[in-house]
Design a protein around this motif. Structure first.
Motif, PDB file in Angstrom:
ATOM      1  N   GLU A 174       0.674  -1.154   0.016  1.00 48.97           N
ATOM      2  CA  GLU A 174      -0.008  -0.006   0.104  1.00 48.97           C
ATOM      3  C   GLU A 174       0.887   1.331  -0.015  1.00 48.97           C
ATOM      4  O   GLU A 174       0.763   2.239  -0.750  1.00 48.97           O
ATOM      5  N   ALA A 187      -1.920  -0.470  10.062  1.00 51.55           N
ATOM      6  CA  ALA A 187      -3.062  -0.744   9.134  1.00 51.55           C
ATOM      7  C   ALA A 187      -4.327  -0.459   9.887  1.00 51.55           C
ATOM      8  O   ALA A 187      -4.502  -0.535  11.075  1.00 51.55           O
ATOM      9  N   GLU A 212      -8.506  -1.758   6.366  1.00 48.03           N
ATOM     10  CA  GLU A 212      -7.650  -2.486   5.356  1.00 48.03           C
ATOM     11  C   GLU A 212      -7.031  -3.939   5.617  1.00 48.03           C
ATOM     12  O   GLU A 212      -7.268  -4.794   4.898  1.00 48.03           O
TER      13      GLU A 212
END
Length: 140
Positions: A40, A85, A89
Motif C-alpha cells: 500500500e 493498518a 484494510e
C-alpha cells in the motif's frame, strides 16, 4: 506503548509453551499483513514524512520476522508496524489479527506461554466497556 503494555498480562501456569505450528501460523498472518501494508505504501506516488516512517517500521518488522529475531523489542516493533493498518484494510486484505493471535504472537516472541487480557477498569477505577471505552461516573 506496545500491546503487552496495553493489556494486563497473565502468565499461564502449568501449561506447555506455545506449539511451534501455532507460532508459524500467526507469524504467517503477520507477514501477510505487513506485506500488504508495504504494498500500500509503495503504491503511493508520494509519501509523507509519516508514511515514510511507517514504511520503515513495516520493513524493519518484516526483516526481524524473516531473521527469526525474538524478544520484547521485536514484539514492540511488530505491534507498531501492525498498528499502521486500519481495521478496514486488514479486513479487505483478509489479514485481520485476533486477540488470540496477539496472545500467541506474544508467547512465541517472549518464549513463555501467556494470555493477553484486556483491562476491565481504568487506573482511576472507572469500568472499561468493550475493552477500550472508559465509562466515568457512578455505577447504577
Amino acid at each position: 506503548a506496545n500491546f503487552v503494555q496495553l493489556f494486563a498480562v497473565r502468565v499461564a501456569v502449568g501449561e506447555e509453551l506455545q506449539d511451534a505450528e501455532d507460532c508459524k501460523t500467526v507469524v504467517a498472518k503477520v507477514m501477510k499483513l505487513l506485506e500488504k501494508e508495504e504494498g500500500e505504501f509503495e503504491a503511493k506516488e508520494r509519501l509523507s514524512t509519516a508514511d515514510t516512517k511507517a514504511l520503515e517500521l513495516v520493513r524493519a518488522a518484516r526483516q526481524e520476522l524473516r531473521e527469526g529475531m525474538l524478544g520484547t523489542g521485536v514484539l514492540a516493533d511488530l505491534e507498531s508496524a501492525v498498528n499502521e493498518a486500519t481495521l478496514e484494510e486488514t479486513l479487505q486484505w483478509q489479514a485481520t489479527l485476533t486477540s488470540s493471535d496477539l496472545s500467541t504472537l506474544a508467547s512465541c516472541e517472549l518464549g513463555t506461554d501467556l494470555v493477553l487480557e484486556e483491562h476491565t477498569q481504568a487506573e482511576n477505577g472507572d469500568p472499561i466497556q468493550e475493552g477500550d471505552m472508559a465509562m466515568h461516573g457512578k455505577s447504577e
